[in-house]
Design an enzyme around this catalytic site. Structure first.
Site, PDB file in Angstrom:
ATOM      1  N   GLU A  57       7.820  14.171  -1.725  1.00  0.00           N
ATOM      2  CA  GLU A  57       7.963  13.645  -0.354  1.00  0.00           C
ATOM      3  C   GLU A  57       9.332  13.083  -1.633  1.00  0.00           C
ATOM      4  O   GLU A  57      10.835  12.883  -1.577  1.00  0.00           O
ATOM      5  CB  GLU A  57       8.270  12.226   0.237  1.00  0.00           C
ATOM      6  N   GLU A  65      -1.247  13.916   4.644  1.00  0.00           N
ATOM      7  CA  GLU A  65      -1.372  12.149   4.746  1.00  0.00           C
ATOM      8  C   GLU A  65      -2.586  12.708   6.732  1.00  0.00           C
ATOM      9  O   GLU A  65      -3.317  11.885   6.565  1.00  0.00           O
ATOM     10  CB  GLU A  65      -0.299  12.163   5.658  1.00  0.00           C
TER      11      GLU A  65
END
Length: 547
Positions: A160, A138
């Site tokens: 995740e 990210e």
């Protein structure tokens, strides 16, 4: 625990900042024992809030102190790993509020990196010299250009969902689809494949821009940095402005800076924030660190972060200003008249980002316009950010009957330079769908507007006189403290961002709302949830019902 957001490169534990002419390098070498709180090790360049506080400080300093920097390379100082993302042990042990505030601050820092690339001529390159996983990828996604070493082991991934039962918390899903335009079906596969993708397939799927053999890595990164630097118009010979340490006094009941102060009422659950306008016209120009707009913005930024992180139960912020509106407008005009100057541009952009931070803060905001206020131009934006504005009709007859009536002034800063996350100004957002009133507000620019006119033009929610003022304001504030904080956060977040949906509103609205909910679910955070079971060798025990 009290979290402090003020830092400087001499105190960094996790980052190294090097500047070589037009190219700066930010090297991430996280101190494993340097966690902000005890109980976890920051292995594999995983990060916590403390790591990101340093990154935010570095990004700010590059913009203000290093005007000659045109390209910023973010890379790792560790072998075969770029960044493993947010530390899982930290997340598993953190309270819900800590997790959400951590993700929000990290999002804002990522947005600041993109803002520097888009508006400041400082293009960010992610030089992933090893695997970038979760929040590490990210961070790379926030950069304009992503390079991944092609060594048959390094990959980018968003693990995740399969590993932790949560979502990427800092905009990963949105940036994959909306920024990098990865096809929906490929994005779905990628986000459920814990090991991620590397090499030519990562390039073909648009997850990275180029995969570079390790033998050519250093030369290619340097070449790309030079290429991007040559595209920038940022001045090479300008002198930067040092971001000197903020003078700040904090007690149990107050926080005070030079231009911004806050009174904390723990019994009432409120904070009264007062922003003092400049003491005079902008003599001496704006190329100095104590220029009012820059100094005030730095203080307001720090105050928002302090209160948001450390004072969770102070749910209502009462916003006031004091000073001469003409002095505020004079500072605004100086910046806008010099919009081609790199520093004027940076100060306005910083004010924009700080007001956006106020917009996404989960606190009730009530602005009070009273005699002696200076809600004009840039400071009017603070009132326009509020959920409600109370504007005194006239003066306080028992206190100062000879005072000038309370007024607000619309000016150039309100008409474009400080957009919200939805891409609209706060005036356009407030008056969405009411073009007639919006045109009337623009026509009134430059005129001090007293209560009746401010209410008629939509700049004030209510305009009580001095007889009703104390009672109406008291009821509004006390009523707020009696409502559910969770419901208020949802209400405010829905009403603050009408209009277009953008990458930013998706991250702070759609994605944050889902992540907020998922963080509270037993599948993620329960004793048998994925966050708690991660690394134990035991699989999470999921409640299989879809809700």
């Amino acid at each position: 625990m009290h979290v402090e957001f003020r830092t400087d490169p001499a105190r960094y534990r996790h980052w190294r900042l090097d500047v070589d002419g037009p190219v700066a390098t930010l090297t991430m070498a996280v101190d494993e024992q340097g966690g902000l709180v005890p109980g976890y090790e920051l292995k594999l360049n995983s990060y916590d809030l403390g790591v990101d506080i340093e990154l935010y400080d570095a990004v700010q300093r590059l913009r203000f102190e290093h005007p000659g920097v045109r390209t910023v390379v973010i890379t790792s100082g560790k072998e075969k790993v770029f960044c493993a993302g947010a530390n899982i042990r930290m997340l598993a042990a953190s309270t819900h509020a800590w997790k959400v505030n951590f993700c929000k601050f990290t999002n804002e820092t990522r947005n600041g990196i993109e803002d520097a690339t888009a508006n400041s001529g400082q293009t960010y390159i992610a030089a992933c010299n090893g695997t970038a996983s979760g929040g590490g990828y990210e961070l790379a996604l926030a950069c304009e250009h992503i390079m991944l070493v092609d060594d048959r082991s390094s990959a980018v991934s968003l693990p995740e969902l399969p590993l932790l039962g949560v979502l990427p918390g800092t905009g990963g899903l949105t940036r994959v689809s909306d920024k990098r335009h990865v096809r929906r079906d490929r994005a779905d596969y990628f986000s459920t494949k814990a090991e991620g993708l590397g090499g030519k397939k990562a390039v073909a799927w648009r997850l990275v821009d180029e995969a570079v053999p390790r033998t050519a890595w250093d030369a290619t990164v340097a070449e790309r940095a030079r290429e991007l630097a040559e595209r920038s118009s940022r001045p090479l010979d300008a002198e930067g402005v040092e971001l000197v340490p903020l003078a700040k006094e904090r007690t149990e009941s107050s926080i005070a800076y030079r231009h911004v102060s806050a009174a904390l009422d723990r019994e009432a659950g409120t904070v009264e924030i007062t922003i003092a306008g400049p003491e005079g016209p902008p003599d001496g120009g704006f190329h100095r660190e104590d220029f009012w707009t820059l100094a005030m913005t730095r203080e307001l930024d720090d105050l928002i972060l302090d209160l948001r992180t450390n004072e969770l139960e102070l749910g209502t912020w009462v916003l006031r200003t004091s000073g001469d509106a003409e002095h505020v407008l004079a500072h605004d005009r100086l910046l806008l008249d010099n919009s081609g100057d790199w520093l004027a541009n940076e100060i306005v952009l910083y004010l924009k980002r700080t007001l956006k931070r106020l917009d996404v803060t989960s606190r009730s905001l009530i602005a009070l316009v009273e005699p002696g206020s200076c809600f004009a131009g840039s400071l009017l934006e603070v009132a326009l950010a509020a959920d409600r504005t109370y504007h005194l009709d006239g003066v306080f007859e028992d206190v100062d009957p000879g005072a000038d009536p309370a007024a607000v002034t619309v000016a150039g800063m309100n008409l474009g330079p400080l957009p919200m996350a939805n891409g609209l100004t706060r005036l356009e957002t407030r008056l969405l769908g009411d073009e007639e009133t919006l045109a009337a507000v623009r026509d009134a620019a430059g005129k001090p507007l007293e209560a009746a006119d401010a209410e008629r033009l939509g700049l004030a929610t209510f305009a009580p006189d001095d007889i009703d003022w104390d009672e109406e304001v008291r009821i509004a504030i006390e009523e707020r403290s009696g409502f559910s904080p969770d419901a208020l956060t949802g209400l405010e977040a829905n009403y603050r961002f009408p209009g277009p949906e953008t990458l930013e509103t998706k991250i702070f609205g759609r994605l944050t709302a889902w992540q907020n909910w998922i963080f509270t679910r037993p599948n993620a955070s329960g004793p048998d949830g994925a966050l708690r079971r991660y690394g134990t060798g035991r699989r999470a025990d999921f409640d299989r019902k879809r809700v």
